[in-house]
Design an enzyme around this catalytic site. Structure first.
Site, PDB file in Angstrom:
ATOM      1  N   ASP A  47      40.212  39.980  41.254  1.00 55.25           N
ATOM      2  CA  ASP A  47      39.096  40.914  41.197  1.00 55.25           C
ATOM      3  C   ASP A  47      39.385  41.983  40.150  1.00 55.25           C
ATOM      4  OD1 ASP A  47      37.833  39.580  43.184  1.00 55.25           O
ATOM      5  OD2 ASP A  47      37.477  41.334  44.423  1.00 55.25           O
ATOM      6  N   LYS A  68      34.106  41.847  40.256  1.00 59.54           N
ATOM      7  CA  LYS A  68      32.739  42.276  40.519  1.00 59.54           C
ATOM      8  C   LYS A  68      32.597  43.706  40.034  1.00 59.54           C
ATOM      9  CE  LYS A  68      32.161  39.420  44.582  1.00 59.54           C
ATOM     10  NZ  LYS A  68      32.290  39.382  46.015  1.00 59.54           N
ATOM     11  N   MET A 183      32.775  52.888  48.744  1.00 57.28           N
ATOM     12  CA  MET A 183      31.624  52.295  48.045  1.00 57.28           C
ATOM     13  C   MET A 183      30.385  53.187  48.191  1.00 57.28           C
ATOM     14  SD  MET A 183      32.032  48.297  49.083  1.00 57.28           S
ATOM     15  CE  MET A 183      32.356  48.577  50.796  1.00 57.28           C
TER      16      MET A 183
HETATM   17  C1  LIG Z   1      34.790  46.431  47.837  1.00 59.39           C
HETATM   18  S1  LIG Z   1      35.763  47.744  48.441  1.00 59.39           S
HETATM   19  C2  LIG Z   1      37.335  46.972  48.498  1.00 59.39           C
HETATM   20  C3  LIG Z   1      38.345  47.720  49.320  1.00 59.39           C
HETATM   21  C4  LIG Z   1      39.709  47.078  49.315  1.00 59.39           C
HETATM   22  N1  LIG Z   1      39.675  45.741  49.885  1.00 59.39           N
HETATM   23  C5  LIG Z   1      40.743  47.912  50.042  1.00 59.39           C
HETATM   24  O1  LIG Z   1      41.291  47.499  51.068  1.00 59.39           O
HETATM   25  O2  LIG Z   1      41.052  49.005  49.547  1.00 59.39           O
HETATM   26  C6  LIG Z   1      35.847  48.757  47.008  1.00 59.39           C
HETATM   27  C7  LIG Z   1      35.920  50.236  47.344  1.00 59.39           C
HETATM   28  O3  LIG Z   1      37.235  50.597  47.734  1.00 59.39           O
HETATM   29  C8  LIG Z   1      37.517  51.915  47.305  1.00 59.39           C
HETATM   30  N2  LIG Z   1      38.659  51.855  46.379  1.00 59.39           N
HETATM   31  C9  LIG Z   1      39.414  50.782  46.107  1.00 59.39           C
HETATM   32  N3  LIG Z   1      40.412  51.079  45.261  1.00 59.39           N
HETATM   33  C10 LIG Z   1      40.291  52.401  44.999  1.00 59.39           C
HETATM   34  C11 LIG Z   1      41.011  53.313  44.185  1.00 59.39           C
HETATM   35  N4  LIG Z   1      42.077  52.921  43.495  1.00 59.39           N
HETATM   36  N5  LIG Z   1      40.608  54.605  44.161  1.00 59.39           N
HETATM   37  C12 LIG Z   1      39.528  55.015  44.849  1.00 59.39           C
HETATM   38  N6  LIG Z   1      38.809  54.202  45.646  1.00 59.39           N
HETATM   39  C13 LIG Z   1      39.180  52.911  45.719  1.00 59.39           C
HETATM   40  C14 LIG Z   1      36.257  52.444  46.631  1.00 59.39           C
HETATM   41  O4  LIG Z   1      35.485  53.111  47.601  1.00 59.39           O
HETATM   42  C15 LIG Z   1      35.607  51.162  46.182  1.00 59.39           C
HETATM   43  O5  LIG Z   1      34.228  51.327  45.996  1.00 59.39           O
END
Ligand SMILES: C[S@@+](CC[C@H](N)C(=O)[O-])C[C@H]1O[C@@H](n2cnc3c(N)ncnc32)[C@H](O)[C@@H]1O
Length: 250
Positions: A47, A68, A183
């Site tokens: 991803d 995505k 998100m």
């Molecule tokens: C589709 S979700 C996936 C989450 C992921 N599976 C997890 O466990 O962290 C994506 C969201 O995770 C959050 N996110 C993931 N990585 C991040 C980062 N490095 N900094 C800030 N928010 C993050 C944001 O809210 C983003 O929109």
């Protein structure tokens, strides 16, 4: 999780598909098991989020980017599942690399179901998930004794008014603990409004952590009432985590 007798970073191939949670982005936050799986991979299906900067260092591995872009073009989940089944059935060592943990808003179990139905062996390596890790990296503890004894992780992907939203916003507003909103860059203002309407004070502290663990990480402190204006003024873009509650003022 692969069995191991030493913690040296030896490759750990697996015929089938290994779901690897890659952590929030900095490769240092990948687990040892995750790194060993990547070193043993023939194919990595990745991803956009997660430790993508280490992929060029893996050497002789096929990298398939199904990243995505939020609200943008995407490889469909059906196509991703098809690729995983095809590669996993071919006797290859396949890693499905995702940001954070594969089962936290990661559609990981949809992949598990299709792989299981196709008889492809599955291995799971959990990851450091962003709703826990990113607030801490930004200096905000999601719990603190005497301040917050509960936290709720919520997807803001759908607006509160969306008919498919499964979130009980009224109940969430009535709770006193920390809300970790993911998100939610687009729907943040509407979510702040609904939380205020159902009882959270407009003065409730909010910390916005953007690009957690990456060199571009930044932390913005605001309040629930000002969240919408701050998202616009600071041009907040995904990935971002909103931490709502008293801990955000610590
Ligand atoms: C589709 S979700 C996936 C989450 C992921 N599976 C997890 O466990 O962290 C994506 C969201 O995770 C959050 N996110 C993931 N990585 C991040 C980062 N490095 N900094 C800030 N928010 C993050 C944001 O809210 C983003 O929109």
């Amino acid at each position: 999780v692969p069995e191991q007798t030493s913690y040296a970073l030896t490759p750990s191939p697996f015929q089938g598909v290994t779901l690897v949670g890659g952590g929030p982005g900095d490769p240092e936050l990948l687990t040892i098991a995750g790194m060993r799986a990547l070193l043993g991979a023939d194919v990595v299906v990745t991803d956009r989020l997660g430790p993508v900067s280490l992929l060029p260092e893996l050497g002789d591995v096929e990298v398939i980017d199904v990243g995505k872009t939020p609200y943008g073009p995407a490889t469909s989940q059906e196509e991703i599942n098809r690729i995983l089944v095809e590669k996993g059935s071919a006797g290859l060592s396949v890693v499905r690399l995702k940001g954070g943990d594969n089962f936290v808003f990661g559609r990981g179990f949809e992949e598990v179901i299709d792989l299981r139905d196709a008889g492809v062996p599955i291995r799971v390596i959990p990851g450091v998930s962003s709703p826990i890790a990113v607030p801490g990296l930004g200096g905000v503890p999601i719990t603190h004794r005497g301040v917050s004894h509960e936290f709720t992780i919520v997807s803001g992907h759908l607006a509160p008014s969306h008919p498919d939203s499964l979130v009980n916003w009224t109940a969430l507003a009535a709770m006193s603990g920390t809300i970790v909103l993911m998100m939610a860059v687009v729907n943040g203002p509407a979510i702040a409004d609904v939380l205020i309407r159902h009882g959270r004070a407009g003065s409730t502290p909010v910390a916005v952590v953007v690009d957690g663990s990456l060199p571009t990480q930044r932390v913005i402190r605001t309040t629930l009432a000002d969240l919408g204006a701050v998202i616009a003024a600071e041009d907040v873009q995904p990935p971002a985590i909103f931490v709502i509650g008293a801990v955000a003022a610590l």
